[in-house]
Scaffold this motif. Structure first.
Motif, PDB file in Angstrom:
ATOM      1  N   THR A 215      -4.670   0.791  -7.620  1.00  0.00           N
ATOM      2  CA  THR A 215      -5.488   1.945  -7.230  1.00  0.00           C
ATOM      3  C   THR A 215      -6.978   1.664  -7.348  1.00  0.00           C
ATOM      4  N   SER A 216      -7.335   0.543  -7.954  1.00  0.00           N
ATOM      5  CA  SER A 216      -8.734   0.130  -8.061  1.00  0.00           C
ATOM      6  C   SER A 216      -9.171  -0.716  -6.864  1.00  0.00           C
ATOM      7  N   GLU A 217      -8.335  -0.775  -5.817  1.00  0.00           N
ATOM      8  CA  GLU A 217      -8.580  -1.573  -4.615  1.00  0.00           C
ATOM      9  C   GLU A 217      -8.534  -3.072  -4.920  1.00  0.00           C
TER      10      GLU A 217
ATOM     11  N   ALA B 105      -6.295   2.871  -1.153  1.00  0.00           N
ATOM     12  CA  ALA B 105      -6.793   1.984  -2.207  1.00  0.00           C
ATOM     13  C   ALA B 105      -5.840   0.810  -2.409  1.00  0.00           C
TER      14      ALA B 105
ATOM     15  N   ARG C 171      -5.456   8.848  -0.377  1.00  0.00           N
ATOM     16  CA  ARG C 171      -6.471   8.002  -1.028  1.00  0.00           C
ATOM     17  C   ARG C 171      -5.802   6.902  -1.852  1.00  0.00           C
TER      18      ARG C 171
END
Length: 250
Positions: free
Chosen positions: A55-57, A22, A18
């Protein structure tokens, strides 16, 4: 900057995957839909800059970590220096290759840190390897990769296919759509979005760039079906940016 330092540390294969997806999404945005903003931030007059997938895209162009050695693997340093010395397409492809290498190093850094065994490492790699690389998305190679997969005997014949959108960005009439031959459907049915790198989803609007001939989800390039009806020639953000940058150069 959520590039991996701090409290967030994925510890399982699924968590690392994941994290990988991301960061990958953020990097693809920088090199496709947000390419003009990314280009402008990579000023060769500035110091050594790196492109981070968050990691927040989201993505960020900034200076590298100050600590030596850094806590985690760092992206390629100084990507901004090559910006004006190469063709835009070649420069973006180079950044894409380095971004792919960085993503893999981040994923397997976590694997090593948290003691993944041989089976976990294999599973993580196979999950990652099922996704097109950033380079494939940016260069258009992802489309060729999907075509190659579709020619294998195990390819599912009932996979959802995008509605045919004319290269003038207009929806084909239903009668004409029904008359498309199988080869034409295969050409676009398994294409990946040039912005997010994902497959077509059921009932999603789908549009093709007249310049690079990549396919995009309408939502990824902020084009609605109503707006598409009035576009005579559609240029994706990357092609539009390349054209404007060439006009702006002396």
């Amino acid at each position: 900057m959520d590039v991996g330092s701090g409290p967030y540390n994925p510890r399982t294969v699924d968590e690392v995957y994941r994290d990988f997806k991301a960061r990958r999404t953020g990097l693809i945005k920088a090199l496709t839909t947000d390419v003009e903003e990314f280009y402008n931030q990579c000023d060769p007059e500035k110091e050594n800059l790196c492109l981070y997938g968050l990691t927040s895209e989201r993505w960020e162009v900034t200076l590298p970590a100050e600590e030596v050695p850094p806590e985690m693997p760092e992206p390629a340093l100084g990507i901004n220096f090559a910006r004006d010395g190469m063709q835009d397409k070649d420069w973006l492809s180079l950044v894409a290759v380095h971004s792919d290498a960085w993503l893999l190093s981040i994923a397997f850094y976590f694997g090593a840190r948290f003691g993944f065994d041989k089976n976990d490492r294999r599973r993580l790699f196979n999950m990652i390897n099922d996704l097109p690389t950033i380079y494939e998305v940016v260069s258009g190679g992802a489309k060729a990769r999907i075509k190659e997969k579709s020619s294998t005997p195990n390819h599912s014949s009932n996979k959802s296919k995008p509605n045919k959108i004319a290269k003038t960005a207009k929806v084909q009439p239903k009668e004409e759509e029904e008359g498309l031959d199988d080869d034409d459907e295969d050409e676009h049915g398994d294409a990946l979005c040039g912005a997010c790198g994902e497959n077509y989803g059921l009932d999603e609007f789908w549009i093709c760039c007249d310049i690079c001939e990549k396919w995009f989800h309408g939502k990824c390039v902020k084009i609605t079906p109503a707006r598409a009806e009035h576009i005579k020639q559609y240029k994706c953000p990357s092609c539009s940016s390349s054209s404007s940058n060439k006009r702006a150069r002396p």
